[in-house]
Scaffold this motif. Structure first.
Motif, PDB file in Angstrom:
ATOM      1  N   MET A 262       1.041   8.427  11.854  1.00  0.00           N
ATOM      2  CA  MET A 262       2.546   8.790  11.319  1.00  0.00           C
ATOM      3  C   MET A 262       3.531   7.530  11.970  1.00  0.00           C
ATOM      4  N   GLU A 263       3.492   7.155  12.895  1.00  0.00           N
ATOM      5  CA  GLU A 263       3.961   5.962  13.412  1.00  0.00           C
ATOM      6  C   GLU A 263       3.961   4.853  12.529  1.00  0.00           C
ATOM      7  N   ALA A 264       2.389   4.539  12.341  1.00  0.00           N
ATOM      8  CA  ALA A 264       2.191   3.361  11.524  1.00  0.00           C
ATOM      9  C   ALA A 264       2.733   3.414  10.130  1.00  0.00           C
ATOM     10  N   ALA A 265       2.655   4.625   9.534  1.00  0.00           N
ATOM     11  CA  ALA A 265       3.171   4.830   8.147  1.00  0.00           C
ATOM     12  C   ALA A 265       4.561   4.692   7.905  1.00  0.00           C
ATOM     13  N   LEU A 266       5.443   5.128   9.120  1.00  0.00           N
ATOM     14  CA  LEU A 266       6.780   5.112   8.980  1.00  0.00           C
ATOM     15  C   LEU A 266       7.560   3.989   9.869  1.00  0.00           C
ATOM     16  N   GLY A 267       6.902   3.206  10.516  1.00  0.00           N
ATOM     17  CA  GLY A 267       7.218   1.960  11.023  1.00  0.00           C
ATOM     18  C   GLY A 267       8.404   2.528  11.997  1.00  0.00           C
ATOM     19  N   THR A 268       7.922   3.600  12.915  1.00  0.00           N
ATOM     20  CA  THR A 268       8.870   3.836  13.843  1.00  0.00           C
ATOM     21  C   THR A 268       8.052   4.542  15.094  1.00  0.00           C
ATOM     22  N   ARG A 269       8.780   4.643  16.156  1.00  0.00           N
ATOM     23  CA  ARG A 269       7.850   5.222  17.479  1.00  0.00           C
ATOM     24  C   ARG A 269       8.274   6.733  17.346  1.00  0.00           C
TER      25      ARG A 269
END
Length: 282
Positions: A262-269
């Motif tokens: 999810m972090e990779a897909a959304l570009g957020t931590r």
């Protein structure tokens, strides 16, 4: 037709099990018919008797359910029965008889009235199961706490929230400024105004995926559901963004793989927030 008959039979069992108002109606009808007190409203009594019989008998109940379509549950066919009006009419005539002077006046009428009120209270479900009420209260309190934490952490943001069902159900009670990816009518279709008021496939898939994510944070879930949940992480993240979601809330116990992808897909931590992790797209 077999399925309708089965649903009608089980629907009547559930309906009378959740309260005894139907029993009060039958008692009122019996009193009015056998004593002749209801002569002034014979048409009403005849209609109520026939309508109630149609709702109780499996065959006629199944036909009524087929007429109203599968969008509505069994309980809805009872809307054709003037249950409250006839029960109140019968109770009023019964009490009027008890309060007459030749029947004992207030000495007889008062205790009979109190007993009738007690019976009326006991025939309801008294607000439902105590355990269910406690569970709903706990969910509401948790949702209010989560909404408060979001408002404190992101005070100036216009939040469109995707979260577990229990949070979305009560989130706007706590903070009306929150926007939701979907509302209660996603899981409670009786809240829709029309049978065609349904969500599109993308939103429905997102709701189902969130249910799997909640389940994955628990002890066990079916392997096929787990595989489909993991196979569609990126797709569901993309769908959420397309729907305008900018804040995704997941239980803290979800598998680490979901969090990382999810972090990779959304570009957020992901940020920790009590028993949840938050993906904020602000």
């Amino acid at each position: 037709m077999t399925e309708l008959l089965r649903n009608a039979a089980s629907g009547w069992a559930n309906y009378k099990g959740s309260g005894k108002m139907a029993a009060l109606l039958l008692a009122a009808l019996a009193y009015l018919w056998f004593t002749g007190k209801g002569k002034g409203q014979k048409a009403l009594l005849l209609y109520a008797s026939l309508a109630a019989a149609c709702c109780v008998l499996p065959v006629t109940a199944a036909l009524l359910m087929a007429y109203q379509t599968k969008f509505y549950d069994y309980e809805w066919i009872w809307s054709m029965v003037p249950l409250t009006a006839v029960t109140a009419y019968g109770a009023a005539l019964f009490l009027a008889q008890q309060w007459k002077k030749d029947a004992g006046g207030w000495r007889r009428g008062l205790p009979v009235t109190l007993l009738l009120l007690l019976a009326l209270g006991l025939c309801g479900n008294l607000g439902g199961d105590a355990g269910a009420r406690a569970g709903r209260r706990a969910e509401r309190e948790e949702a209010c706490a989560v909404a408060g934490m979001l408002a404190e952490r992101y005070p100036r943001e216009d939040i469109c929230l995707l979260a577990p069902q229990a949070i979305l159900e009560y989130a706007r009670e706590a903070d009306g400024r929150l926007r939701l990816a979907y509302g209660r009518n996603m899981w409670d279709i009786s809240l829709n105004g029309y049978a065609y008021d349904t969500y599109d496939r993308k939103t429905s898939d997102l709701y189902r995926w969130m249910g799997w994510a909640e389940q994955s944070a628990g002890v066990w879930m079916p392997e096929e559901d787990r595989e489909e949940m993991l196979a569609t992480v990126e797709r569901r993240a993309e769908d959420a963004v397309e729907l305008g979601v900018n804040c995704i809330l997941l239980p803290a116990g979800v598998p680490g793989e979901i969090r990382e992808r999810m972090e990779a897909a959304l570009g957020t931590r992901a940020e920790e927030m009590d028993d949840y992790i938050v993906f904020a797209l602000f």
